[in-house]
Scaffold this motif. Sequence first.
Motif, PDB file in Angstrom:
ATOM      1  N   TYR A 262       0.820  -1.222   0.000  1.00  0.00           N
ATOM      2  CA  TYR A 262       0.000   0.000   0.000  1.00  0.00           C
ATOM      3  C   TYR A 262       0.848   1.264   0.000  1.00  0.00           C
ATOM      4  O   TYR A 262       0.634   2.179  -0.783  1.00  0.00           O
ATOM      5  N   VAL A 270      -8.003   0.585  -5.054  1.00  0.00           N
ATOM      6  CA  VAL A 270      -8.898   1.399  -5.885  1.00  0.00           C
ATOM      7  C   VAL A 270      -9.038   0.825  -7.289  1.00  0.00           C
ATOM      8  O   VAL A 270      -9.429   1.521  -8.220  1.00  0.00           O
ATOM      9  N   TYR A 272     -10.601  -2.241  -9.681  1.00  0.00           N
ATOM     10  CA  TYR A 272     -11.570  -3.321  -9.797  1.00  0.00           C
ATOM     11  C   TYR A 272     -11.110  -4.269 -10.899  1.00  0.00           C
ATOM     12  O   TYR A 272     -11.044  -3.881 -12.064  1.00  0.00           O
ATOM     13  N   GLU A 299      -8.198   0.719 -14.513  1.00  0.00           N
ATOM     14  CA  GLU A 299      -8.983   1.876 -14.069  1.00  0.00           C
ATOM     15  C   GLU A 299      -8.889   3.009 -15.094  1.00  0.00           C
ATOM     16  O   GLU A 299      -7.881   3.165 -15.790  1.00  0.00           O
ATOM     17  N   ASN A 300      -9.938   3.797 -15.115  1.00  0.00           N
ATOM     18  CA  ASN A 300     -10.016   4.927 -16.026  1.00  0.00           C
ATOM     19  C   ASN A 300      -8.871   5.917 -15.769  1.00  0.00           C
ATOM     20  O   ASN A 300      -8.660   6.333 -14.639  1.00  0.00           O
ATOM     21  N   HIS A 311       1.442   6.694  -2.873  1.00  0.00           N
ATOM     22  CA  HIS A 311       0.061   6.337  -2.578  1.00  0.00           C
ATOM     23  C   HIS A 311      -0.922   7.404  -3.058  1.00  0.00           C
ATOM     24  O   HIS A 311      -1.951   7.106  -3.655  1.00  0.00           O
ATOM     25  N   ALA A 324      -1.961  16.312  -2.621  1.00  0.00           N
ATOM     26  CA  ALA A 324      -2.963  17.139  -1.951  1.00  0.00           C
ATOM     27  C   ALA A 324      -2.442  17.612  -0.602  1.00  0.00           C
ATOM     28  O   ALA A 324      -2.742  18.715  -0.149  1.00  0.00           O
TER      29      ALA A 324
ATOM     30  N   ILE B  41      -5.170   6.657   7.504  1.00  0.00           N
ATOM     31  CA  ILE B  41      -5.491   5.726   6.421  1.00  0.00           C
ATOM     32  C   ILE B  41      -4.743   6.148   5.157  1.00  0.00           C
ATOM     33  O   ILE B  41      -4.200   5.325   4.426  1.00  0.00           O
ATOM     34  N   GLY B  42      -4.683   7.456   4.924  1.00  0.00           N
ATOM     35  CA  GLY B  42      -3.985   7.959   3.742  1.00  0.00           C
ATOM     36  C   GLY B  42      -2.477   7.809   3.856  1.00  0.00           C
ATOM     37  O   GLY B  42      -1.790   7.555   2.873  1.00  0.00           O
ATOM     38  N   GLY B 156     -17.517   0.036  -2.270  1.00  0.00           N
ATOM     39  CA  GLY B 156     -16.697  -1.019  -2.858  1.00  0.00           C
ATOM     40  C   GLY B 156     -16.421  -2.163  -1.906  1.00  0.00           C
ATOM     41  O   GLY B 156     -16.041  -3.243  -2.310  1.00  0.00           O
ATOM     42  N   VAL B 170     -18.767   7.287  -8.264  1.00  0.00           N
ATOM     43  CA  VAL B 170     -17.483   6.768  -8.745  1.00  0.00           C
ATOM     44  C   VAL B 170     -17.317   6.934 -10.266  1.00  0.00           C
ATOM     45  O   VAL B 170     -16.317   7.496 -10.699  1.00  0.00           O
ATOM     46  N   GLY B 174     -14.699   9.143 -12.318  1.00  0.00           N
ATOM     47  CA  GLY B 174     -13.793   8.376 -13.174  1.00  0.00           C
ATOM     48  C   GLY B 174     -12.973   7.351 -12.418  1.00  0.00           C
ATOM     49  O   GLY B 174     -11.865   7.026 -12.828  1.00  0.00           O
ATOM     50  N   GLY B 175     -13.481   6.845 -11.294  1.00  0.00           N
ATOM     51  CA  GLY B 175     -12.782   5.761 -10.616  1.00  0.00           C
ATOM     52  C   GLY B 175     -12.547   6.051  -9.146  1.00  0.00           C
ATOM     53  O   GLY B 175     -12.552   7.202  -8.720  1.00  0.00           O
ATOM     54  N   ASP B 176     -12.324   4.970  -8.393  1.00  0.00           N
ATOM     55  CA  ASP B 176     -12.103   5.088  -6.955  1.00  0.00           C
ATOM     56  C   ASP B 176     -10.900   5.981  -6.621  1.00  0.00           C
ATOM     57  O   ASP B 176     -10.916   6.713  -5.640  1.00  0.00           O
ATOM     58  N   ALA B 177      -9.857   5.880  -7.448  1.00  0.00           N
ATOM     59  CA  ALA B 177      -8.631   6.622  -7.143  1.00  0.00           C
ATOM     60  C   ALA B 177      -8.914   8.126  -7.111  1.00  0.00           C
ATOM     61  O   ALA B 177      -8.422   8.839  -6.238  1.00  0.00           O
ATOM     62  N   VAL B 178      -9.706   8.597  -8.053  1.00  0.00           N
ATOM     63  CA  VAL B 178     -10.004  10.035  -8.107  1.00  0.00           C
ATOM     64  C   VAL B 178     -10.894  10.430  -6.937  1.00  0.00           C
ATOM     65  O   VAL B 178     -10.697  11.479  -6.313  1.00  0.00           O
ATOM     66  N   ARG B 180     -11.049   8.999  -4.042  1.00  0.00           N
ATOM     67  CA  ARG B 180     -10.217   8.971  -2.846  1.00  0.00           C
ATOM     68  C   ARG B 180      -9.337  10.224  -2.773  1.00  0.00           C
ATOM     69  O   ARG B 180      -9.162  10.826  -1.711  1.00  0.00           O
ATOM     70  N   GLN B 181      -8.799  10.602  -3.929  1.00  0.00           N
ATOM     71  CA  GLN B 181      -7.946  11.796  -3.995  1.00  0.00           C
ATOM     72  C   GLN B 181      -8.695  13.029  -3.479  1.00  0.00           C
ATOM     73  O   GLN B 181      -8.186  13.787  -2.665  1.00  0.00           O
ATOM     74  N   TRP B 182      -9.923  13.216  -3.951  1.00  0.00           N
ATOM     75  CA  TRP B 182     -10.688  14.392  -3.546  1.00  0.00           C
ATOM     76  C   TRP B 182     -11.158  14.291  -2.102  1.00  0.00           C
ATOM     77  O   TRP B 182     -11.203  15.271  -1.373  1.00  0.00           O
ATOM     78  N   HIS B 184      -9.605  12.850   0.187  1.00  0.00           N
ATOM     79  CA  HIS B 184      -8.421  13.143   0.996  1.00  0.00           C
ATOM     80  C   HIS B 184      -8.112  14.648   0.982  1.00  0.00           C
ATOM     81  O   HIS B 184      -7.840  15.248   2.020  1.00  0.00           O
ATOM     82  N   ALA B 185      -8.170  15.253  -0.208  1.00  0.00           N
ATOM     83  CA  ALA B 185      -7.824  16.677  -0.339  1.00  0.00           C
ATOM     84  C   ALA B 185      -8.738  17.540   0.528  1.00  0.00           C
ATOM     85  O   ALA B 185      -8.315  18.539   1.113  1.00  0.00           O
TER      86      ALA B 185
END
Lengths: 375, 230
Positions: A262, A270, A272, A299-300, A311, A324, B41-42, B156, B170, B174-178, B180-182, B184-185
């Motif tokens: 991680y 993140v 799938y 992922e997209n 991370h 961020a 977590i982050g 998820g 989601v 455009g996906g979990d990563a984005v 999560r990014q926001w 977190h921000a």
Amino acid sequence: MKDPGRTLWQALQEKGYSRREFLQFCAVTAASLGLKASAIGAVVEAFEKKPRPPVVWLHFQECTCCSESFIRASHPIVADALLDVISLDYMETLMAAAGHQAEKSLADTLKAYDGKYILLVEGSVPTGGDGVYCTIGGRTAIAILEEAAKGAAGVVAWGNCASYGCIQAAHPNPTGATPIDKLLRRTVVNVPGCPPIADVMMAVVSHILVFGRLPDLDGQGRPKEFYGRRVHDTCYRRPYYDAGMFVEAFDDERARKGCCLYRMGCRGPVTYNACSVSRWNGGVSYPIQSGHGCIGCSENGFWDKGPFYQHLSSFPGFGIESTADTVGLALGAGVAVGVAAHAVATNIRKRSLIAENRQESVVAREPSDDKKVQP
Amino acid sequence: MRQDLSFHNYKRVYVWELPVRFYHWLNVLCVLVLGITGWLIGRPPGLTSLPEAYQQQWFGTIRFVHFVTGYVFLFNFLFRLYWGFVGNRYARWNQFIPSTRRRVNEMVEVIKVDVLQTRIRGIIRIGHNMLAGVIYFVTFWVFLFQAVTGFALYSGMSDSWIGRMCAWVVPVFGGDAVVRQWHHAMLWFYVVFTLVHVYLVAYHDYVEGRGTASSMVGGWKFEREDLLGH
């Protein structure tokens, strides 16, 4: 063109496969579709009785890794079944025909099996410059796609390119690379991955053949049975995640121990995909098992979510290294300084008001000790 | 002469009802817990001891606390929205929206008084001043954003119906990563907000002496008798 009136079973017999091998293939197919054991019969029946639908496989902006993955599906029948036995009437990588002959073959298939053939698309379609960045036989990818999709019984987008645009669509996307579901006004099955897992590709096509309809799709058009869970959820390193035991460098003690990746930027949480379930190359391994974090290739826009070994992704507009948190910390520090400056300014600019307030204060009389309380 | 004008009579006003105060402090607790667990977590710390994975569960526990607190935060927030319709005039939903000319003027006035530090000329309401009201209105949207993105990420890994209700976010991002990014921000919004919020409460209490800070404990504020008519 191979006769598409025959069934898969007939064709396999001609190739010399035994009944046992055929049934094994049906069982594998049923299992990968998540069917219960009693449904294997339905699979056998479908492959025995249903005529094989013609398949057209188009290549646009891609690297052919999807095709390469596909022909390495773990069950030997699959490659034969889907690339040879099933009437694959047009596939640039594997077809014997070339030049005008090939283009004619495509045109003939679209015409003869209008409304019946399955269209498999590998690669994104450039829309910039009127589509000139990808032309085949003198026609643009977008024109070929639109024509081929018109009479297709089902459309499947292979890989991240066709599903999301992959690296061509990464910033700044010079060719205007576009995923095909943005171009077609119809349901497209997205099978993302760079490349997708061979067995997943096989199972998606099998699903369409067995049931005669598209699999259940999620909000992003992906088959739920393979993209319903995160790589993280079935990762064999998951216990280390819950225990908070993370690899901090690729050569540390925890890396040797096989702890969670991680903190090394693993995108498993993140992403799938079915990697940690089916694994790759006949179940041999998958990236995390090989000691490298998942890069989220299904992922997209995963190329733009770098750096892969971090991370948190970099924050848009603030340079590659700033996350961020870098931006937030600077903002928080700036505000703290501003607040401190404001506090100082308050005592200067508002001194008369503060003094006034103090003047308003009434002097409260202390209870007098002299006065005796009368009984 | 200033002295002649200065002595005012003050009246007590019961501004914050118990449910509002309860919401406020529960929200403080949730934001603190969510912020700290979210940060961990982050960016999980590296621990030096190397037991086996089955011997501990600390990261799982932190995530569990984050999720549970997320539920508390959401329902507390929903309760506050409800109270915006049934609470007293200071708790009403319309206190957060600068809908009239007079409210906009008040907002400008507060900016002048607070930021440029001029003298108070107009009248600033005793509940949320209009600038504070607008900022809280923004925070409500951020609360909603954090709740929706948080539960979208949660969908998820859970069958929670709240998660399912938020799952549509989601694909939009455009996906979990984005997402999560926001998610977190936005932690930094809370950091900045808390700094400014706590400072301004202290500032108003210090400069005005109307019990701004203690009002969130007891509910009482103080207002000049001659201004109460407004």
